[in-house]
Write a protein that holds these residues in place. Structure first.
Motif, PDB file in Angstrom:
ATOM      1  N   VAL A 119     -26.644   3.252  11.892  1.00  0.00           N
ATOM      2  CA  VAL A 119     -26.309   4.665  12.099  1.00  0.00           C
ATOM      3  C   VAL A 119     -24.811   4.842  12.322  1.00  0.00           C
ATOM      4  O   VAL A 119     -24.368   5.882  12.807  1.00  0.00           O
ATOM      5  N   LEU A 120     -24.015   3.845  11.958  1.00  0.00           N
ATOM      6  CA  LEU A 120     -22.577   3.906  12.180  1.00  0.00           C
ATOM      7  C   LEU A 120     -21.811   3.885  10.873  1.00  0.00           C
ATOM      8  O   LEU A 120     -22.158   3.151   9.940  1.00  0.00           O
ATOM      9  N   ALA A 121     -20.764   4.667  10.791  1.00  0.00           N
ATOM     10  CA  ALA A 121     -19.854   4.659   9.646  1.00  0.00           C
ATOM     11  C   ALA A 121     -18.758   3.638   9.918  1.00  0.00           C
ATOM     12  O   ALA A 121     -18.218   3.577  11.025  1.00  0.00           O
ATOM     13  N   VAL A 122     -18.434   2.842   8.900  1.00  0.00           N
ATOM     14  CA  VAL A 122     -17.467   1.753   9.060  1.00  0.00           C
ATOM     15  C   VAL A 122     -16.395   1.866   7.972  1.00  0.00           C
ATOM     16  O   VAL A 122     -16.710   2.043   6.795  1.00  0.00           O
ATOM     17  N   PHE A 123     -15.139   1.740   8.375  1.00  0.00           N
ATOM     18  CA  PHE A 123     -14.001   1.763   7.454  1.00  0.00           C
ATOM     19  C   PHE A 123     -13.820   0.373   6.836  1.00  0.00           C
ATOM     20  O   PHE A 123     -13.754  -0.632   7.545  1.00  0.00           O
ATOM     21  N   VAL A 124     -13.754   0.322   5.496  1.00  0.00           N
ATOM     22  CA  VAL A 124     -13.577  -0.943   4.788  1.00  0.00           C
ATOM     23  C   VAL A 124     -12.411  -0.805   3.803  1.00  0.00           C
ATOM     24  O   VAL A 124     -12.527  -0.081   2.807  1.00  0.00           O
ATOM     25  N   PRO A 125     -11.280  -1.471   4.045  1.00  0.00           N
ATOM     26  CA  PRO A 125     -10.196  -1.436   3.058  1.00  0.00           C
ATOM     27  C   PRO A 125     -10.548  -2.303   1.862  1.00  0.00           C
ATOM     28  O   PRO A 125     -11.124  -3.381   2.015  1.00  0.00           O
ATOM     29  N   MET A 126     -10.218  -1.850   0.657  1.00  0.00           N
ATOM     30  CA  MET A 126     -10.491  -2.607  -0.547  1.00  0.00           C
ATOM     31  C   MET A 126      -9.205  -3.281  -1.041  1.00  0.00           C
ATOM     32  O   MET A 126      -8.137  -3.112  -0.453  1.00  0.00           O
ATOM     33  N   ALA A 127      -9.320  -4.034  -2.148  1.00  0.00           N
ATOM     34  CA  ALA A 127      -8.183  -4.817  -2.640  1.00  0.00           C
ATOM     35  C   ALA A 127      -6.964  -3.942  -2.909  1.00  0.00           C
ATOM     36  O   ALA A 127      -5.839  -4.290  -2.525  1.00  0.00           O
ATOM     37  N   GLN A 128      -7.168  -2.784  -3.549  1.00  0.00           N
ATOM     38  CA  GLN A 128      -6.033  -1.929  -3.872  1.00  0.00           C
ATOM     39  C   GLN A 128      -5.378  -1.370  -2.616  1.00  0.00           C
ATOM     40  O   GLN A 128      -4.172  -1.108  -2.594  1.00  0.00           O
ATOM     41  N   GLY A 129      -6.154  -1.209  -1.556  1.00  0.00           N
ATOM     42  CA  GLY A 129      -5.578  -0.751  -0.291  1.00  0.00           C
ATOM     43  C   GLY A 129      -4.610  -1.775   0.275  1.00  0.00           C
ATOM     44  O   GLY A 129      -3.521  -1.425   0.754  1.00  0.00           O
ATOM     45  N   PHE A 130      -4.991  -3.051   0.237  1.00  0.00           N
ATOM     46  CA  PHE A 130      -4.085  -4.107   0.692  1.00  0.00           C
ATOM     47  C   PHE A 130      -2.825  -4.143  -0.179  1.00  0.00           C
ATOM     48  O   PHE A 130      -1.709  -4.317   0.329  1.00  0.00           O
ATOM     49  N   ILE A 131      -3.010  -3.978  -1.481  1.00  0.00           N
ATOM     50  CA  ILE A 131      -1.862  -4.008  -2.398  1.00  0.00           C
ATOM     51  C   ILE A 131      -0.916  -2.847  -2.100  1.00  0.00           C
ATOM     52  O   ILE A 131       0.314  -3.020  -2.083  1.00  0.00           O
ATOM     53  N   ASP A 132      -1.466  -1.657  -1.854  1.00  0.00           N
ATOM     54  CA  ASP A 132      -0.626  -0.501  -1.540  1.00  0.00           C
ATOM     55  C   ASP A 132       0.234  -0.763  -0.306  1.00  0.00           C
ATOM     56  O   ASP A 132       1.418  -0.418  -0.278  1.00  0.00           O
ATOM     57  N   LEU A 133      -0.351  -1.373   0.719  1.00  0.00           N
ATOM     58  CA  LEU A 133       0.413  -1.653   1.935  1.00  0.00           C
ATOM     59  C   LEU A 133       1.445  -2.749   1.720  1.00  0.00           C
ATOM     60  O   LEU A 133       2.484  -2.767   2.384  1.00  0.00           O
ATOM     61  N   MET A 134       1.185  -3.670   0.801  1.00  0.00           N
ATOM     62  CA  MET A 134       2.208  -4.663   0.451  1.00  0.00           C
ATOM     63  C   MET A 134       3.420  -3.974  -0.160  1.00  0.00           C
ATOM     64  O   MET A 134       4.571  -4.287   0.167  1.00  0.00           O
ATOM     65  N   TYR A 135       3.171  -3.022  -1.065  1.00  0.00           N
ATOM     66  CA  TYR A 135       4.278  -2.283  -1.671  1.00  0.00           C
ATOM     67  C   TYR A 135       5.049  -1.486  -0.615  1.00  0.00           C
ATOM     68  O   TYR A 135       6.280  -1.405  -0.655  1.00  0.00           O
ATOM     69  N   ARG A 136       4.324  -0.900   0.330  1.00  0.00           N
ATOM     70  CA  ARG A 136       4.985  -0.088   1.351  1.00  0.00           C
ATOM     71  C   ARG A 136       5.868  -0.914   2.280  1.00  0.00           C
ATOM     72  O   ARG A 136       6.751  -0.377   2.943  1.00  0.00           O
ATOM     73  N   SER A 137       5.618  -2.220   2.346  1.00  0.00           N
ATOM     74  CA  SER A 137       6.438  -3.071   3.214  1.00  0.00           C
ATOM     75  C   SER A 137       7.883  -3.111   2.750  1.00  0.00           C
ATOM     76  O   SER A 137       8.789  -3.438   3.519  1.00  0.00           O
TER      77      SER A 137
END
Length: 338
Positions: A119-137
């Motif tokens: 009954v809980l919603a869970v946030f799951v980052p996907m591969a493209q999410g990790f890639i986006d944050l690498m670019y933002r670094s």
């Protein structure tokens, strides 16, 4: 008393009530949400009404979303995901969506996913999410992720200098069936300045070991016989994501990327996820201040050259003012004269 997400999921699937269900509250969740959370399966349907309810927290979402994320696109993705969260508590749904917003990831299935665990919603980052944050670094120029099929041409020589250590030459004229099954997934990055990162290569066996060791959702689905975890329904995507996650640890990491890895680890382990992503601008300014401080301290710590002594050492005032020493014979002659 508190319990982990894993305990609550198991309790929900077994039909039992978690020991602290009447009192547990998601971080920063409004009080009115927790009043309905204690009533088993009694939650409002995720519909237009719930979307309107979420918009009551419009200011919180506006504060959470980075400037580069289009607000309209974010909420369009939220509307699409709400029907799948119909049995989730409002508190966990709000927390998962705010976490997604604070990381600047759209829950579109490509950058991030909001999934239901019991009954809980869970946030799951996907591969493209990790890639986006690498670019933002600001340190990563480009990221390459791919898979090698059994009939592809490839060469991997770890001892050779980059970029000759890894070459993948797929025949794109062939269909995937003609190229065969996937045997390896890989990921690497080109950094600002022209350097290339380590090449991360994962076999299917590597991916299965990661799944078995770290994914509580996979273990719970196996125990329940539901086979509905992401590792069950989209193994290749999780295989590729595992490679990207490992790549994130060998490229220059921002505070935001570190926080995303921790949030994903918590979700995989069935634990409470962090809600607040660090402010990347504040982290950047802090890092610049630290570098400036280190440089200033270093400039005052110049070692003296070896064997250094003044060129006019023999002519210094200290030695000029000292009386000239006389020989013993001269002193005897002087005494005799007296």
């Amino acid at each position: 008393m508190t319990t982990t997400l894993k305990d609550r999921i198991r309790a929900a699937r077994s039909g039992a009530t978690a020991p602290d269900e009447q009192h547990d509250q998601a971080p920063d969740a409004p009080a009115e949400l927790t009043e309905v959370k204690g009533h088993e399966q009694v939650v409002p349907p995720m519909s237009k009404t719930v979307m309107a309810w979420l918009m009551r927290y419009e200011s919180e979402f506006d504060e959470a979303l980075p400037a580069h994320i289009d607000r309209t696109a974010f909420f369009a993705a939220v509307r699409a995901v709400l029907p799948r969260l119909a049995k989730c508590t409002p508190a966990s749904t709000l927390q998962a969506l705010l976490t997604c917003a604070r990381f600047g990831l759209i829950p579109d299935g490509k950058h991030a996913v909001i999934k239901r665990e019991g009954v809980l919603a869970v946030f799951v980052p996907m591969a493209q999410g990790f890639i986006d944050l690498m670019y933002r670094s600001g340190a990563v120029e480009s990221v390459h992720v791919g898979e090698i099929r059994e009939h592809d041409e490839y060469r991997y020589v770890p001892t050779a200098p980059a970029p000759d250590d890894f070459v993948h030459e797929p025949d794109l004229r062939k269909t995937k069936a003609q190229r065969g099954d996937v045997i390896l997934c890989y990921a690497f990055a080109w950094l600002k300045g022209g350097a290339r990162s380590q090449v991360i290569i994962l076999s299917r066996e590597d991916a299965e070991e990661i799944r078995d060791q770290y994914s509580q959702a996979y273990r719970d689905a196996e125990t329940a016989g539901t086979a509905d975890s992401f590792w069950h329904t989209d193994f290749l995507a999780m295989w590729r994501k595992s490679g990207v996650r490992r790549l994130a640890k060998v490229v220059p990491m921002s505070a935001e990327l570190v926080a995303l890895v921790k949030a994903d680890n918590a979700g995989e382990a069935g634990e409470t996820q962090i809600l607040h992503a660090p402010d990347p601008e504040a982290a950047r300014l802090l890092a610049e201040a630290e570098r400036a401080h280190t440089a200033a301290e270093g400039s005052q710590d110049v070692p003296a050259p070896k064997h250094a002594r003044p060129k006019s050492f023999k002519k210094s005032s200290q030695h000029r003012n000292q009386p000239r020493r006389q020989s013993r014979a001269a002193r005897r002659g002087r005494r005799a004269g007296k």
